[in-house]
Design a protein around this motif. Structure first.
Motif, PDB file in Angstrom:
ATOM      1  N   ALA A  94       0.831  -1.206   0.000  1.00 31.28           N
ATOM      2  CA  ALA A  94       0.000   0.000   0.000  1.00 31.28           C
ATOM      3  C   ALA A  94       0.866   1.258   0.000  1.00 31.28           C
ATOM      4  CB  ALA A  94      -0.938  -0.001   1.205  1.00 31.28           C
ATOM      5  N   LEU A  95       1.898   1.271   0.820  1.00 31.40           N
ATOM      6  CA  LEU A  95       2.756   2.454   0.877  1.00 31.40           C
ATOM      7  C   LEU A  95       3.574   2.622  -0.391  1.00 31.40           C
ATOM      8  CD1 LEU A  95       3.956   2.584   4.580  1.00 31.40           C
ATOM      9  CD2 LEU A  95       1.887   3.504   3.525  1.00 31.40           C
ATOM     10  N   ASP A  96       3.946   1.528  -1.027  1.00 31.06           N
ATOM     11  CA  ASP A  96       4.658   1.615  -2.301  1.00 31.06           C
ATOM     12  C   ASP A  96       3.776   2.242  -3.391  1.00 31.06           C
ATOM     13  OD1 ASP A  96       7.039   0.583  -1.303  1.00 31.06           O
ATOM     14  OD2 ASP A  96       6.682  -1.444  -2.057  1.00 31.06           O
ATOM     15  N   ARG A  97       2.458   2.068  -3.283  1.00 31.30           N
ATOM     16  CA  ARG A  97       1.525   2.652  -4.259  1.00 31.30           C
ATOM     17  C   ARG A  97       1.166   4.109  -3.943  1.00 31.30           C
ATOM     18  NH1 ARG A  97      -0.970  -2.335  -3.355  1.00 31.30           N
ATOM     19  NH2 ARG A  97      -2.511  -1.336  -2.012  1.00 31.30           N
ATOM     20  N   ALA A  98       1.327   4.508  -2.699  1.00 26.29           N
ATOM     21  CA  ALA A  98       0.912   5.848  -2.264  1.00 26.29           C
ATOM     22  C   ALA A  98       1.818   6.928  -2.851  1.00 26.29           C
ATOM     23  CB  ALA A  98       0.913   5.926  -0.745  1.00 26.29           C
ATOM     24  N   ASP A  99       1.222   8.085  -3.083  1.00 28.82           N
ATOM     25  CA  ASP A  99       1.977   9.235  -3.584  1.00 28.82           C
ATOM     26  C   ASP A  99       2.583  10.050  -2.450  1.00 28.82           C
ATOM     27  OD1 ASP A  99       1.338   9.108  -6.548  1.00 28.82           O
ATOM     28  OD2 ASP A  99      -0.659   9.026  -5.658  1.00 28.82           O
ATOM     29  N   LEU A 100       2.015   9.890  -1.239  1.00 28.80           N
ATOM     30  CA  LEU A 100       2.453  10.675  -0.098  1.00 28.80           C
ATOM     31  C   LEU A 100       2.103   9.915   1.178  1.00 28.80           C
ATOM     32  CD1 LEU A 100       3.559  13.513   0.819  1.00 28.80           C
ATOM     33  CD2 LEU A 100       1.168  14.262   0.846  1.00 28.80           C
ATOM     34  N   ILE A 101       3.002   9.938   2.159  1.00 30.19           N
ATOM     35  CA  ILE A 101       2.789   9.310   3.458  1.00 30.19           C
ATOM     36  C   ILE A 101       2.671  10.442   4.491  1.00 30.19           C
ATOM     37  CG2 ILE A 101       3.706   7.657   5.147  1.00 30.19           C
ATOM     38  CD1 ILE A 101       3.435   6.473   2.290  1.00 30.19           C
ATOM     39  N   VAL A 102       1.746  10.310   5.446  1.00 28.66           N
ATOM     40  CA  VAL A 102       1.597  11.301   6.513  1.00 28.66           C
ATOM     41  C   VAL A 102       1.655  10.580   7.851  1.00 28.66           C
ATOM     42  CG1 VAL A 102       0.111  13.072   7.540  1.00 28.66           C
ATOM     43  CG2 VAL A 102       0.157  12.780   5.051  1.00 28.66           C
ATOM     44  N   HIS A 103       2.481  11.110   8.765  1.00 32.85           N
ATOM     45  CA  HIS A 103       2.586  10.513  10.094  1.00 32.85           C
ATOM     46  C   HIS A 103       3.123  11.529  11.087  1.00 32.85           C
ATOM     47  CE1 HIS A 103       6.997  10.075   9.715  1.00 32.85           C
ATOM     48  NE2 HIS A 103       6.755   9.691   8.485  1.00 32.85           N
ATOM     49  N   GLY A 104       2.978  11.199  12.356  1.00 31.37           N
ATOM     50  CA  GLY A 104       3.514  12.022  13.426  1.00 31.37           C
ATOM     51  C   GLY A 104       4.976  11.700  13.689  1.00 31.37           C
ATOM     52  N   ARG A 105       5.543  12.401  14.651  1.00 38.12           N
ATOM     53  CA  ARG A 105       6.969  12.237  14.959  1.00 38.12           C
ATOM     54  C   ARG A 105       7.328  10.843  15.425  1.00 38.12           C
ATOM     55  NH1 ARG A 105       8.212  14.870  19.466  1.00 38.12           N
ATOM     56  NH2 ARG A 105       6.042  15.153  20.003  1.00 38.12           N
ATOM     57  N   HIS A 106       6.392  10.140  16.072  1.00 40.37           N
ATOM     58  CA  HIS A 106       6.698   8.824  16.639  1.00 40.37           C
ATOM     59  C   HIS A 106       6.286   7.669  15.732  1.00 40.37           C
ATOM     60  CE1 HIS A 106       7.859  10.719  20.340  1.00 40.37           C
ATOM     61  NE2 HIS A 106       6.714  11.366  20.383  1.00 40.37           N
ATOM     62  N   SER A 107       5.668   7.962  14.615  1.00 38.95           N
ATOM     63  CA  SER A 107       5.236   6.909  13.694  1.00 38.95           C
ATOM     64  C   SER A 107       6.153   6.899  12.483  1.00 38.95           C
ATOM     65  CB  SER A 107       3.799   7.162  13.226  1.00 38.95           C
ATOM     66  OG  SER A 107       2.928   7.165  14.319  1.00 38.95           O
ATOM     67  N   PHE A 108       6.554   5.716  12.093  1.00 42.58           N
ATOM     68  CA  PHE A 108       7.422   5.575  10.916  1.00 42.58           C
ATOM     69  C   PHE A 108       7.365   4.131  10.486  1.00 42.58           C
ATOM     70  CE2 PHE A 108      10.443   7.267   8.084  1.00 42.58           C
ATOM     71  CZ  PHE A 108      11.446   6.340   7.876  1.00 42.58           C
ATOM     72  N   GLU A 109       7.360   3.893   9.190  1.00 42.34           N
ATOM     73  CA  GLU A 109       7.170   2.527   8.722  1.00 42.34           C
ATOM     74  C   GLU A 109       8.436   1.687   8.734  1.00 42.34           C
ATOM     75  OE1 GLU A 109       7.717   4.891   4.844  1.00 42.34           O
ATOM     76  OE2 GLU A 109       6.925   5.255   6.834  1.00 42.34           O
TER      77      GLU A 109
END
Length: 185
Positions: A41-56
């Motif tokens: 899903a993230l490979d298909r996304a154009d943009l990722i949004v997250h907070g400071r403590h979230s990261f894939e």
């Protein structure tokens, strides 16, 4: 401006938690089937949004355009530690300004947490992909959304106009599934 498609992604424990009491995603919530689903899903996304403590924390992470939600700046700014990232303070600028700074005017935006970031987009999701690990319990963990555990994650999504679609099994041995919650039209 062409449309942005807003999608959310989270895996939760049976009690609606996305992390333990230390705000860390425990190994007990990590399943290969969910990881593969999330990565694709993230490979298909154009943009990722997250907070400071979230990261894939994936192989392609540094290649993905992203917006990091933070209160450490006034409005929108480049992230000095990542040329593909934009820092955004929602109190100082609208989401569209952050998207413009990131160079994304249309396409799929993947919201990946944490709880307050998920909450900011509750009325904007086109689809929220709720993965569930029904055998995992994190009694003092961090709730996935504002309003959990007083309400279940499903009740929160439904209260914001989203309706569950058919679930897909991601890990049969542990009963892990993902359900698309889509905006009612």
């Amino acid at each position: 401006m062409p449309a942005l498609i807003i999608e959310g992604y989270v895996i939760v424990s049976a009690d609606g938690m996305l992390a333990n009491a230390d705000r860390v995603m425990p190994d007990a919530l990590k399943f290969e089937g969910d990881k593969q689903f999330f990565t694709a899903a993230l490979d298909r996304a154009d943009l990722i949004v997250h907070g400071r403590h979230s990261f894939e924390d994936q192989t392609n992470s540094l290649r993905r355009k992203r917006i990091v939600v933070t209160r450490t700046i006034g409005t929108v700014a480049p992230d000095p530690s990542n040329p593909k990232a934009t820092l955004w303070n929602p109190a100082g600028a609208p989401f569209e300004a952050a998207c413009e700074h990131a160079g994304v005017g249309s396409g799929t935006v993947a919201i990946i947490g944490g709880p307050n970031v998920f909450g900011m987009f509750m009325d904007r999701y086109d689809t929220f992909w709720l993965s569930q690990a029904p055998l995992v319990h994190l009694p003092d963990g961090e709730p996935c959304f504002p309003g959990v555990p007083a309400q279940s994650p499903q009740q929160v999504l439904a209260a914001h106009g989203l309706k569950a679609g058919p679930a897909q099994i991601l890990d049969a041995a542990d009963g892990v599934s993902v359900t698309p919650w889509q905006r009612k039209v």
